[in-house]
Design a protein around this motif. Sequence first.
Motif, PDB file in Angstrom:
ATOM      1  N   PHE A 221      47.137  44.794  44.016  1.00 38.37           N
ATOM      2  CA  PHE A 221      47.642  45.739  42.498  1.00 38.37           C
ATOM      3  C   PHE A 221      49.313  46.460  42.752  1.00 38.37           C
ATOM      4  CE2 PHE A 221      46.782  49.987  41.265  1.00 38.37           C
ATOM      5  CZ  PHE A 221      46.219  49.385  39.863  1.00 38.37           C
TER       6      PHE A 221
ATOM      7  N   THR B 268      41.057  47.180  36.283  1.00 30.02           N
ATOM      8  CA  THR B 268      42.131  46.758  37.403  1.00 30.02           C
ATOM      9  C   THR B 268      42.053  45.689  38.195  1.00 30.02           C
ATOM     10  OG1 THR B 268      40.585  48.070  39.097  1.00 30.02           O
ATOM     11  CG2 THR B 268      43.229  48.924  37.937  1.00 30.02           C
TER      12      THR B 268
ATOM     13  N   GLY C 250      46.653  54.780  37.416  1.00 27.44           N
ATOM     14  CA  GLY C 250      46.766  54.220  36.610  1.00 27.44           C
ATOM     15  C   GLY C 250      48.225  54.218  35.801  1.00 27.44           C
TER      16      GLY C 250
END
Lengths: 123, 159, 729
Positions: free
Chosen positions: C142, A86, C51
């Motif tokens: 993100f 990430t 995820g």
Amino acid sequence: MSMTVLTVDDSRTMREMLRLALADAGFRVVQAEDGIHGLEVLQAEPEMPQVIVTDINMPRMDGFGFIEEVRGDQRYRAIPILVLTTESDAEKKNRARMAGATGWIVKPFNPVKLVDAIRRVAA
Amino acid sequence: MNQIISQNGQNQAGGMKELISFRIGAQEFCVDIMAIREIRGWTAATALPQSPSFVKGVINLRGAVLPIVDLASRLGFESTEASDRNVIIVAQIGEQVVGLLVDAVSDILTVTDDVIQPTPDVASETAKSFIRGLIAMDGRMISLIGLDRVLPDMELEAA
Amino acid sequence: MDPLAAIRETFFQECEEQLAELESGLLAMEGGDQDPETINAVFRAVHSIKGGAGAFSLEALIRFAHVFETALDEMRSGRLAPSNDVLKSMLRAADVLADLVRAAHAGDEAEHPGAATLAEELRTMSGAAGAEDESEEDWGDFEFQPMAVAVEGAEAPAAAPAGFKVAFKPRADLYAKANEAALLLRELTRLGHAEVELDAHDVPPLNEIDPEAAYLSWTVTLTGDADETSIREVFEFVDGDCELEVTPLGGSAESEGGEPAFDLSSLLARVQGDAPAEAAPEAPVEAFEPVAPPPPAPVVAPVVAAAPPPAAPPAAANETAAEGQAAGGPRKTEAGATIRVDLDRVDRLIDLVGELVINQAVLAQRVMEAGLARASAVAMGLDELEQLTREIQDSVMAIRAQPVKSVFQRMPRLVREVAAMTGKPVRLVTEGEGTEVDKTVIERLADPLTHMIRNAIDHGLENPEKRAAAGKPAEGVVKLSAAHRSGRIVIEVSDDGGGINRERVKGIAIEKGLISAEATLSDEEIDNLIFMPGFSTAAEVSDISGRGVGMDVVRRSIQALGGRITISSRPGKGSTFTMSLPLTLAVLDGMVVSVNNQTLVAPITAIVETLQPKAEDVHSLGGHARVISIRGGFVPLIDVGMALGYRNEPLPATQGVALLIEGEGGARAALLCDAIQGQRQVVIKSLEANYRQVPGVAAATILGDGRVALILDIDTIVTVSRGDMRKAG
């Protein structure tokens, strides 16, 4: 002769996402579910993968362990390894590099960038 | 072949024509050698949908896609069952390159324009549209074919 | 449903498994289980859910899973003790996570009543344990990641220098991690016109060479439009494993890189003799006297030969250097020097290279058939040939390439016009004007780009009042960028407007009957509804972007170029249209299928998925007409063999494979073939050049066996199959 990519990820979803993106780009994809499985696949696979894409968090053997095993094996040490990580996790990225990762792919990955990264490291 | 063609260039200036003759069944035909690019053996063609029966399909000629015309069928005879014994004459027709499927190539003839006789009226319409004239030589009769109408006509076929 | 939607289903299935794992792990810990693998498994379960959620932009789920994961990480690292209270909270958090998973699966966007409080609880736990909270902005990035295609160098290259000098010296670590200097240099040379200089100064005498060490370094003089950011990006993976200096050309003084880099004879002397390299006082060097003092010349090596691997025997290094010197010498190419070449000649060359590619494939197939081992010298030689052939093909294709500038240049005026008509102040930012793509692609880009820019201003940007209310500057920004990615060109049109009003889009789609009212769609799916034919509404059609063309037309023209277009949108922040196009129209990604012993190729861009028809899904409509039911909808099942007249009786559906395709106008159909042979990139060959157009056939190609295969014209097959194609013929 298309390029073979080994993907190592314990998540079926991620494995499928990777397969879709990679097959789309014309790669041959072989899959493993964790580090140990990854090493088994490397040994069993008649066509040596040209690139490995691996997750970090996995049961049995995680990504760091897997990378170290691969780098420590004369047969596989030249295979480029990309880790899935990430964006925020600089520490993991660094640990993966220390272990011998060639590069990284930021999760959730963009298929175009994934393929781009693979092409960048594959001979 | 190159040599012949270059010679031919000079000959033609002097009213001479070089022709290449070939057989389809028992009959003999010829075309102007200037249009011929090469002669090669038969290779299996890829069938083309929506095409007249005299188009056998397409083959790969060093990277170019070449249509193969069964000249027998085109001239109104029975269509050819192509085999290794057959020959493809690769001809330039205008801007296009076409393969002509024939039984065998027999000869290269050098003739002057005056030996080419007009096609008699008795010939069928199909034949007349391709045959430009007749040549009598050593007791044989050879029909001179004009290649410009060998390929199917777009408008005509689309109708 | 596209393959991504299928993976989405897989994801939710997997979520259920992970939720079960999570719960049982937490319960075991509550029961006193202290095995570190248990907490690891618990952590992984939440991590995996996060995820996957990230990949599908399930924001509520991502947020909660992230907070949960952070708390679990604290526990895993021992900073947070697994007390009973903590585990109780964790179990409740697991329940909330399960609710959120199910809500996301159902497309339910309602707030979870307990999520916020529990998230706060988890945050407090992590915070109390001393974890630094991750900044919100970081997290925001993100989330947006899945759709964002990075655009190189944000700063406009207003007064960009003519190029850069890149000094690159790998360390041994670089090679140990399987990075390759050659690949990095190759990547670098793609950014512009590059001259590569090899510096082998550091290569020690033969007996001192360490096969694992790195001795070589390179100086690359890169001219063109590349900016520093994109240059540095090339070296992203090797940051820290090499020395890298990027200096603008014509800027500061020439550094050491400009000096004579390599003196072959002195190296030879060092390799062969024992004498100290520099001083070279007497005896042993004498033998080399005649060759010793040639004027040292920089080695300008061709890129291909630029990088002998570090472990290569020094002999190879010498060879390369010698070659470089012989061939290159002190040659300096004038930047920007050009010659004019007749386009026909270029096309002839492209044709020939196409033939070479095919020939190479034929040869490879023959070798495979001959049963030679992959490791045999022949097979390995062939691999190299393939590589070389591909490079030649790329280089030749590059000759036809032109910068997209010619089409980008037309846009500022368009923007001014549309801005005036809409009364919205707009600034156009362009990037990557120098990105090159085939001339034909450029010519055919103008229309779709024009439409998209109009659309971005007209629909994307809010009016100044709304912008003011949202705290944005009155002037809207429309960005047009181009970049090369993975052998394709990616062009983006983005705006900083309000983003897609998903509720409204979904409403319109339901109203127009494009989707059912019950359909559960992800944000991404909703955004992409705008590409559906018939989506543009009367209310939507304005003078500027209306004109009876919707985004479906844009998509069709992009598809006709072998490209894809997607949209990503963030409410309040704007939308980005991303087009990915092939660099040339000379090759195509194809699915190779067999139909009645014929080999045919279907363009991959049109294929949504492949499926194995089941008897119960296929229904006859009388005659040869059939439909196949796919997830509740009916789609015409077209027998390709029949459509092309290869056979007169239809293939029983269960004996074949169907390609679900999306044709012109978004109409779907299933094309029934006998079998799928595989995917392949094929060189497109014209049928018209020597023959004529054939209905149902877009073009031809030549496969590995040297035979011609036809490339299907899917649109025609679908359209004409509605009548009977063969009657038309």
